[in-house]
Design a protein around this motif. Sequence first.
Motif, mmCIF file in Angstrom:
data_model
loop_
_atom_site.group_PDB
_atom_site.id
_atom_site.type_symbol
_atom_site.label_atom_id
_atom_site.label_comp_id
_atom_site.label_asym_id
_atom_site.label_seq_id
_atom_site.Cartn_x
_atom_site.Cartn_y
_atom_site.Cartn_z
ATOM 1 N N LEU A 74 -0.369 -10.293 78.152
ATOM 2 C CA LEU A 74 0.644 -9.553 77.408
ATOM 3 C C LEU A 74 1.809 -10.445 76.997
ATOM 4 O O LEU A 74 2.331 -10.321 75.884
ATOM 5 C CB LEU A 74 1.165 -8.381 78.250
ATOM 6 C CG LEU A 74 0.225 -7.198 78.469
ATOM 7 C CD1 LEU A 74 0.904 -6.136 79.313
ATOM 8 C CD2 LEU A 74 -0.208 -6.605 77.135
ATOM 9 N N GLN A 75 2.214 -11.336 77.881
ATOM 10 C CA GLN A 75 3.340 -12.214 77.560
ATOM 11 C C GLN A 75 3.072 -13.042 76.310
ATOM 12 O O GLN A 75 3.929 -13.171 75.432
ATOM 13 C CB GLN A 75 3.639 -13.141 78.743
ATOM 14 C CG GLN A 75 4.810 -14.073 78.484
ATOM 15 C CD GLN A 75 5.065 -15.019 79.637
ATOM 16 O OE1 GLN A 75 4.222 -15.169 80.529
ATOM 17 N NE2 GLN A 75 6.211 -15.654 79.653
ATOM 18 N N VAL A 76 1.855 -13.581 76.214
ATOM 19 C CA VAL A 76 1.525 -14.413 75.062
ATOM 20 C C VAL A 76 1.391 -13.556 73.803
ATOM 21 O O VAL A 76 1.770 -13.982 72.706
ATOM 22 C CB VAL A 76 0.225 -15.207 75.310
ATOM 23 C CG1 VAL A 76 0.045 -16.272 74.235
ATOM 24 C CG2 VAL A 76 0.244 -15.878 76.682
ATOM 25 N N VAL A 77 0.881 -12.337 73.942
ATOM 26 C CA VAL A 77 0.786 -11.433 72.782
ATOM 27 C C VAL A 77 2.188 -11.099 72.274
ATOM 28 O O VAL A 77 2.438 -11.104 71.053
ATOM 29 C CB VAL A 77 0.020 -10.143 73.157
ATOM 30 C CG1 VAL A 77 0.044 -9.157 71.995
ATOM 31 C CG2 VAL A 77 -1.420 -10.462 73.536
ATOM 32 N N TYR A 78 3.107 -10.814 73.199
ATOM 33 C CA TYR A 78 4.482 -10.527 72.788
ATOM 34 C C TYR A 78 5.118 -11.737 72.106
ATOM 35 O O TYR A 78 5.826 -11.603 71.105
ATOM 36 C CB TYR A 78 5.318 -10.115 74.006
ATOM 37 C CG TYR A 78 5.209 -8.653 74.357
ATOM 38 C CD1 TYR A 78 5.576 -7.663 73.450
ATOM 39 C CD2 TYR A 78 4.755 -8.245 75.610
ATOM 40 C CE1 TYR A 78 5.476 -6.318 73.770
ATOM 41 C CE2 TYR A 78 4.654 -6.902 75.936
ATOM 42 C CZ TYR A 78 5.019 -5.946 75.017
ATOM 43 O OH TYR A 78 4.913 -4.616 75.320
ATOM 44 N N GLU A 79 4.878 -12.917 72.670
ATOM 45 C CA GLU A 79 5.434 -14.131 72.065
ATOM 46 C C GLU A 79 4.868 -14.345 70.661
ATOM 47 O O GLU A 79 5.596 -14.728 69.731
ATOM 48 C CB GLU A 79 5.123 -15.331 72.962
ATOM 49 C CG GLU A 79 5.751 -16.634 72.499
ATOM 50 C CD GLU A 79 7.271 -16.611 72.583
ATOM 51 O OE1 GLU A 79 7.907 -17.305 71.757
ATOM 52 O OE2 GLU A 79 7.814 -15.895 73.446
ATOM 53 N N PHE A 80 3.571 -14.102 70.507
ATOM 54 C CA PHE A 80 2.942 -14.231 69.198
ATOM 55 C C PHE A 80 3.543 -13.239 68.199
ATOM 56 O O PHE A 80 3.894 -13.599 67.065
ATOM 57 C CB PHE A 80 1.432 -13.999 69.321
ATOM 58 C CG PHE A 80 0.736 -13.818 68.001
ATOM 59 C CD1 PHE A 80 0.430 -14.910 67.204
ATOM 60 C CD2 PHE A 80 0.404 -12.545 67.544
ATOM 61 C CE1 PHE A 80 -0.188 -14.739 65.970
ATOM 62 C CE2 PHE A 80 -0.221 -12.365 66.319
ATOM 63 C CZ PHE A 80 -0.521 -13.471 65.528
ATOM 64 N N LEU A 81 3.679 -11.978 68.623
ATOM 65 C CA LEU A 81 4.215 -10.950 67.730
ATOM 66 C C LEU A 81 5.655 -11.273 67.337
ATOM 67 O O LEU A 81 6.043 -11.105 66.164
ATOM 68 C CB LEU A 81 4.144 -9.588 68.419
ATOM 69 C CG LEU A 81 4.553 -8.369 67.585
ATOM 70 C CD1 LEU A 81 3.676 -8.222 66.361
ATOM 71 C CD2 LEU A 81 4.502 -7.103 68.440
ATOM 72 N N LEU A 82 6.442 -11.750 68.296
ATOM 73 C CA LEU A 82 7.831 -12.112 68.016
ATOM 74 C C LEU A 82 7.911 -13.223 66.974
ATOM 75 O O LEU A 82 8.684 -13.145 66.006
ATOM 76 C CB LEU A 82 8.521 -12.531 69.314
ATOM 77 C CG LEU A 82 9.946 -13.073 69.198
ATOM 78 C CD1 LEU A 82 10.880 -12.034 68.591
ATOM 79 C CD2 LEU A 82 10.462 -13.517 70.567
ATOM 80 N N ARG A 83 7.088 -14.254 67.153
ATOM 81 C CA ARG A 83 7.135 -15.390 66.215
ATOM 82 C C ARG A 83 6.586 -15.002 64.848
ATOM 83 O O ARG A 83 7.055 -15.517 63.825
ATOM 84 C CB ARG A 83 6.354 -16.566 66.802
ATOM 85 C CG ARG A 83 6.961 -17.111 68.080
ATOM 86 C CD ARG A 83 6.470 -18.493 68.391
ATOM 87 N NE ARG A 83 6.954 -18.943 69.686
ATOM 88 C CZ ARG A 83 6.888 -20.198 70.118
ATOM 89 N NH1 ARG A 83 6.335 -21.122 69.334
ATOM 90 N NH2 ARG A 83 7.338 -20.536 71.299
ATOM 91 N N PHE A 84 5.611 -14.116 64.822
ATOM 92 C CA PHE A 84 5.062 -13.682 63.545
ATOM 93 C C PHE A 84 6.107 -12.912 62.739
ATOM 94 O O PHE A 84 6.271 -13.127 61.540
ATOM 95 C CB PHE A 84 3.816 -12.817 63.760
ATOM 96 C CG PHE A 84 3.158 -12.376 62.491
ATOM 97 C CD1 PHE A 84 2.285 -13.213 61.822
ATOM 98 C CD2 PHE A 84 3.416 -11.120 61.958
ATOM 99 C CE1 PHE A 84 1.671 -12.811 60.626
ATOM 100 C CE2 PHE A 84 2.812 -10.704 60.768
ATOM 101 C CZ PHE A 84 1.939 -11.561 60.108
ATOM 102 N N ILE A 85 6.823 -12.002 63.417
ATOM 103 C CA ILE A 85 7.839 -11.207 62.712
ATOM 104 C C ILE A 85 8.990 -12.094 62.253
ATOM 105 O O ILE A 85 9.514 -11.934 61.150
ATOM 106 C CB ILE A 85 8.342 -10.072 63.625
ATOM 107 C CG1 ILE A 85 7.215 -9.065 63.889
ATOM 108 C CG2 ILE A 85 9.548 -9.367 63.014
ATOM 109 C CD1 ILE A 85 7.539 -8.031 64.935
#
Length: 507
Positions: free
Chosen positions: A172-183
């Motif tokens: 989950l941590q990496v998914v959140y980091e990915f979503l944050l950087r994508f946005i």
Amino acid sequence: MIKQLLGKLPRKPSSKSSSADGGTTQADGIVSAAVAASSVNRGGRGVLAKHAGVGGTLPAYELLPSFRDVPSSEKPALFLKKLGMCCVVFDFSDPARDVREKEVKRQTLLELVDYVSTVNGKFNEAAMQEVTRMAAANLFRTFPSSRSESKPPESFDAEEEEPAMEPAWPHLQVVYEFLLRFIASGETDAKIAKRYFDHSFVLRLLDLFDSEDQREREYLKTILHRVYGKFMVHRPFIRKAINNIFYRFIFETEKHNGIGELLEILGSIINGFALPLKEEHKLFLVRALIPLHKPKSGAAYHQQLAYCITQFVEKDCKLADIVIRGLLKYWPITNSSKEVLFISELEEILEVTQVAEFQKCMVPLFQQIGRCLNSSHFQVAERALFLWNNDHVRNLITQNRKVILPIIFPALEKNTQEHWNQAVQSLTLNVRKLFLDADQELFEECLTKFQENKAKERELQDKRELIWKRLEEIAASKAVSNEAVLVSRVRSSLTIPSTSPRSPVST
């Protein structure tokens, strides 16, 4: 004729045709990944052990080639394929299960994070659709019922409850980091992305704020703030959705883990409100923020709430009267620690309050402060006395001393004579001296009036004791004959009629 015959002969596969076949295989993989993602999304948050194929088979969940190992032209397709692969969700309740596959997915997620951070070129609609699918498959889920669910709201305390840590946090941590950087990426076009980061996505993102894992709520706070900043069209909807969370928390459940984080986001949003404030924003203050002082668990988010309230008063000084009266409405009666927090917030509000607004609410305000001064809990009395250490608050009080001193003078005198705590007595004497130095004539008037009232109270007390003494004497004299003693409400309090239960009562 010869050319037609040669054209029917089988040709030797060339390098171009090989690459074309490879492209077809890769496209099949993307379709397979998309089907797997769709199956996960349709069923909520499915828990799969392997990658779901199209034909019902379970192909091996293997690590795909790195972005560094493929040409730039193939990176967008590989990006889609990796996103589809990461739509598979594993069961973390058993740490020994699917260890290799979990590590493969984690490495793939890390590659996606790195790719989003370094990509050159705008993301297309297919990429945005796959990003939201992958995020939904991994993040959007129903939280297991915690121990607090079975407790009534009055017995729920967020500070005393042990938070449940999310077992799937390594992914989950990496998914959140990915979503944050994508946005946050400059390559994400807000005009296109708003169709995929829509109202439904925002609502489900807000639902995650009830997670008991503090780490998850911190990521959500940052991501929602980015969404609010990037997609201006969603701003009114986000504010309204947060309002609804607050309403349900205040008036229904009094249970939510993410109120503090939501208030942090709102603090930043309020700071950016244009002047003059819209009526919508003022209603939000009155209907949501001020009532947030009511729940018992308010201490968990009080710092963020006080910041939001102060921001409103700084934006529009005329709101000070509304805010202070709202605080008085929800002032705690039996919760001393919460009362200390209220006094601290009150000081912050008074620091940005103008004289005209202060005068509108100073009478009920200092009636409450007077009660705090006489509190048997020394921290409450001490914190109330510390208000005089603030220069702006002290100036407001001094300018309006003719109204304020008569209200709180009895409380000051009572503290100097009766309070059990030495520090409170000392601070009270200091405040008393400030009033004496500011206006000796007014101080002496209040002292004279206080002494007169004390004399009247002693006289009433003596009269009351005399009445009880006479009652006891009459009761003792009638005890031998078993006659009841009746006190008529019509007669004077000093006249005590005595009647027999068998004889009529004379009036």
